[in-house]
Design an enzyme around this catalytic site. Structure first.
Site, PDB file in Angstrom:
ATOM      1  N   ASP A 183      10.264  12.286 -10.915  1.00  0.00           N
ATOM      2  CA  ASP A 183       9.422  13.961 -11.555  1.00  0.00           C
ATOM      3  C   ASP A 183       8.255  12.668 -12.994  1.00  0.00           C
ATOM      4  O   ASP A 183       9.041  11.335 -13.542  1.00  0.00           O
ATOM      5  CB  ASP A 183      10.429  13.513 -12.320  1.00  0.00           C
ATOM      6  CG  ASP A 183      11.082  14.600 -11.733  1.00  0.00           C
ATOM      7  OD1 ASP A 183      11.063  14.192  -9.899  1.00  0.00           O
ATOM      8  OD2 ASP A 183      11.972  15.118 -11.723  1.00  0.00           O
ATOM      9  N   HIS A 237       6.705  14.725 -15.472  1.00  0.00           N
ATOM     10  CA  HIS A 237       7.368  16.098 -16.342  1.00  0.00           C
ATOM     11  C   HIS A 237       5.728  15.382 -17.687  1.00  0.00           C
ATOM     12  O   HIS A 237       6.564  15.127 -19.303  1.00  0.00           O
ATOM     13  CB  HIS A 237       8.638  15.954 -17.089  1.00  0.00           C
ATOM     14  CG  HIS A 237       9.624  16.645 -16.462  1.00  0.00           C
ATOM     15  ND1 HIS A 237       9.269  17.598 -15.766  1.00  0.00           N
ATOM     16  CD2 HIS A 237      10.633  16.423 -15.475  1.00  0.00           C
ATOM     17  CE1 HIS A 237      10.128  18.386 -15.041  1.00  0.00           C
ATOM     18  NE2 HIS A 237      11.044  17.085 -14.773  1.00  0.00           N
ATOM     19  N   ASP A 275       7.899  17.991 -10.247  1.00  0.00           N
ATOM     20  CA  ASP A 275       7.466  17.912 -11.349  1.00  0.00           C
ATOM     21  C   ASP A 275       6.944  17.318 -11.863  1.00  0.00           C
ATOM     22  O   ASP A 275       7.542  16.264 -12.980  1.00  0.00           O
ATOM     23  CB  ASP A 275       9.436  16.916 -12.100  1.00  0.00           C
ATOM     24  CG  ASP A 275      10.008  18.889 -11.329  1.00  0.00           C
ATOM     25  OD1 ASP A 275       9.725  19.988 -11.432  1.00  0.00           O
ATOM     26  OD2 ASP A 275      11.452  18.546 -12.441  1.00  0.00           O
ATOM     27  N   ASN A 292      10.984  22.185  -8.239  1.00  0.00           N
ATOM     28  CA  ASN A 292      11.283  23.278  -8.928  1.00  0.00           C
ATOM     29  C   ASN A 292      10.775  23.745 -10.276  1.00  0.00           C
ATOM     30  O   ASN A 292      10.662  24.366 -10.126  1.00  0.00           O
ATOM     31  CB  ASN A 292      13.134  23.633  -9.486  1.00  0.00           C
ATOM     32  CG  ASN A 292      13.471  22.032 -10.361  1.00  0.00           C
ATOM     33  OD1 ASN A 292      13.316  21.063 -10.471  1.00  0.00           O
ATOM     34  ND2 ASN A 292      13.734  22.326 -10.956  1.00  0.00           N
ATOM     35  N   HIS A 293      10.516  22.915 -10.796  1.00  0.00           N
ATOM     36  CA  HIS A 293       9.459  23.108 -11.943  1.00  0.00           C
ATOM     37  C   HIS A 293       8.181  23.654 -12.095  1.00  0.00           C
ATOM     38  O   HIS A 293       7.196  24.520 -12.403  1.00  0.00           O
ATOM     39  CB  HIS A 293       9.088  22.120 -12.979  1.00  0.00           C
ATOM     40  CG  HIS A 293      10.828  21.854 -14.047  1.00  0.00           C
ATOM     41  ND1 HIS A 293      10.540  22.376 -15.260  1.00  0.00           N
ATOM     42  CD2 HIS A 293      11.615  20.824 -13.447  1.00  0.00           C
ATOM     43  CE1 HIS A 293      11.878  21.789 -15.750  1.00  0.00           C
ATOM     44  NE2 HIS A 293      12.511  20.770 -14.679  1.00  0.00           N
ATOM     45  N   HIS A 307      11.882  16.987  -3.283  1.00  0.00           N
ATOM     46  CA  HIS A 307      12.473  17.512  -4.563  1.00  0.00           C
ATOM     47  C   HIS A 307      14.025  17.092  -4.990  1.00  0.00           C
ATOM     48  O   HIS A 307      14.397  16.452  -5.583  1.00  0.00           O
ATOM     49  CB  HIS A 307      11.512  18.560  -5.715  1.00  0.00           C
ATOM     50  CG  HIS A 307      11.980  18.036  -7.208  1.00  0.00           C
ATOM     51  ND1 HIS A 307      11.005  17.089  -7.968  1.00  0.00           N
ATOM     52  CD2 HIS A 307      12.877  18.736  -7.441  1.00  0.00           C
ATOM     53  CE1 HIS A 307      12.093  17.576  -9.110  1.00  0.00           C
ATOM     54  NE2 HIS A 307      12.491  18.500  -9.166  1.00  0.00           N
TER      55      HIS A 307
END
Length: 393
Positions: free
Chosen positions: A70, A72, A106, A141-142, A241
């Protein structure tokens, strides 16, 4: 004279405007081919009968594979990962040759470089393909949350980045609208409210821009996120993920990828709840990634892998591993989310390297393991705790 030139060169003008907007937002010059999906093909973007199917789910094992967790919204940490793996040089150009890279999703939320990462990934996909390599990106999921308009983890910097993008995108549309040879651009904000009760007014423009960019069929979701995979099988490794259960395999991995892609492209209005909602969805599952080795449901994992031909391991992000990349269930579960983003735990960058399908090691910036990083393929992969496990199939 000007009108005649404009009518004769509408596509060229449109491409120029798009390139101008890209550069203004990201600082990068990106090509704008008419038909290209760098997620799937190392060949000419024009498909032929022998080209691999668009958005294929299963790939043969490459000589070298790098898996990255991830991100982010932290572009700096992402570039650190790429340099650890000797994939980019000091000028951020691809030097990875025929390496295959998988980023497990993500990219969005928690940081202010979300768009810059998406653009940078796009640039690297083109560069890698010219060298026989490939970069395969996935949705987490993001990404799904943002496409749905759920912005619970967005930052102020993230809203500002999208506002700047929307300002320049609208300027680009205004330039295109001056050309009689081009279809008049649609209103970017059509159907989006201008105010959001309960949210501070200073964030309203950023929220509008984010909705416009990321909603189904949006300029950013359609261009970048629709090219991502939801599940992926490369050789003996399954990438996802969150995690995969037997019900997902029976539902169909190819079917999941197709349905998610169609939804992002606005071809369907909703996704099956079994795919994206709930703790057991493939983007949210933590059964194999959360907690210590003894807490992982290895029996269920073994059954899942047995239903996927040739699969020996599942590689996943989603759950932060404070001890770094680690393996449980006799190396059947590899957890690669190290929380590297400053918006998470500011973890040290690490990537997983797989040679010829089975020889694995962690490339890390952690000084405690620098000696291991420099060893050959008889590597050690730290588990959660002081014990270490050798990762060789």
């Amino acid at each position: 004279m000007e009108d005649s030139t404009c009518r004769n060169l509408p596509l060229l003008l449109s491409s120029f405007v798009d390139t101008f907007v890209d550069f203004t937002v990201s600082g990068l010059f990106l090509p704008h081919p008419l038909n290209h999906n760098p997620n799937t093909s190392k060949e000419n973007p024009t498909r032929t009968p022998t080209a691999p199917p668009l958005f294929q789910t299963r790939y043969p094992s490459p000589d070298r594979l790098i898996a990255i967790g991830d991100l982010h919204g932290d572009l700096h940490k992402f570039k650190e990962c790429l340099r650890l793996a000797r994939l980019i040089d000091g000028d951020d150009r691809w030097i990875g040759g025929n390496t295959t890279v998988v980023q497990v999703g993500d990219v969005l939320d928690r940081g202010g470089d979300e768009l810059k990462i998406l653009y940078f990934l796009e640039k690297l996909k083109h560069e890698a393909s010219r060298s026989g390599g490939s970069i395969i990106t996935m949705n987490g999921n993001h990404e799904i949350n943002n496409i749905n308009g759920h912005f619970g983890y967005v930052t102020k910097a993230g809203l500002e980045e999208f506002k700047v993008w929307s300002d320049w995108f609208c300027i680009g549309n205004s330039m295109k609208s001056l050309c009689d040879g081009l279809e008049k651009p649609k209103n970017l904000f059509e159907g989006i409210p201008s105010v959001f009760p309960g949210i501070r007014e200073e964030f309203h423009e950023g929220i509008r821009a984010r909705i416009a960019a990321l909603r189904p069929k949006g300029p950013i979701s359609g261009r970048f996120l629709s090219n991502n995979l939801a599940v992926l099988v490369i050789g003996e490794s399954v990438f996802v993920h969150g995690g995969i259960l037997q019900k997902h395999v029976f539902y169909g991995l190819e079917r999941i990828n197709k349905e998610v892609r169609n939804w992002i492209n606005g071809l369907t209005t909703r996704l099956s709840p079994d795919i994206v909602r709930g703790r057991d969805s493939f983007i949210r599952l933590r059964t194999f990634s959360e907690g210590l080795a003894k807490e992982c449901d290895c029996t269920t994992l073994e059954h899942v892998l047995a239903t996927i031909p040739g699969a020996k391991r599942m590689i996943m992000g989603h759950s932060i591993q404070r001890a770094g990349i680690n393996a449980v269930c006799e190396n059947r579960a590899i957890r690669i989310d190290v929380g590297m983003s400053k918006g998470c735990i500011n973890g040290l960058p690490e990537v997983l390297e797989i040679y010829r399908n089975s020889e694995m090691r962690v490339l890390t910036s952690n000084p405690l393991y620098q000696a291991d990083k420099k060893k050959g393929l008889g590597l050690f992969l730290p588990e959660q705790g002081p014990k270490q496990v050798e990762l060789n199939a």
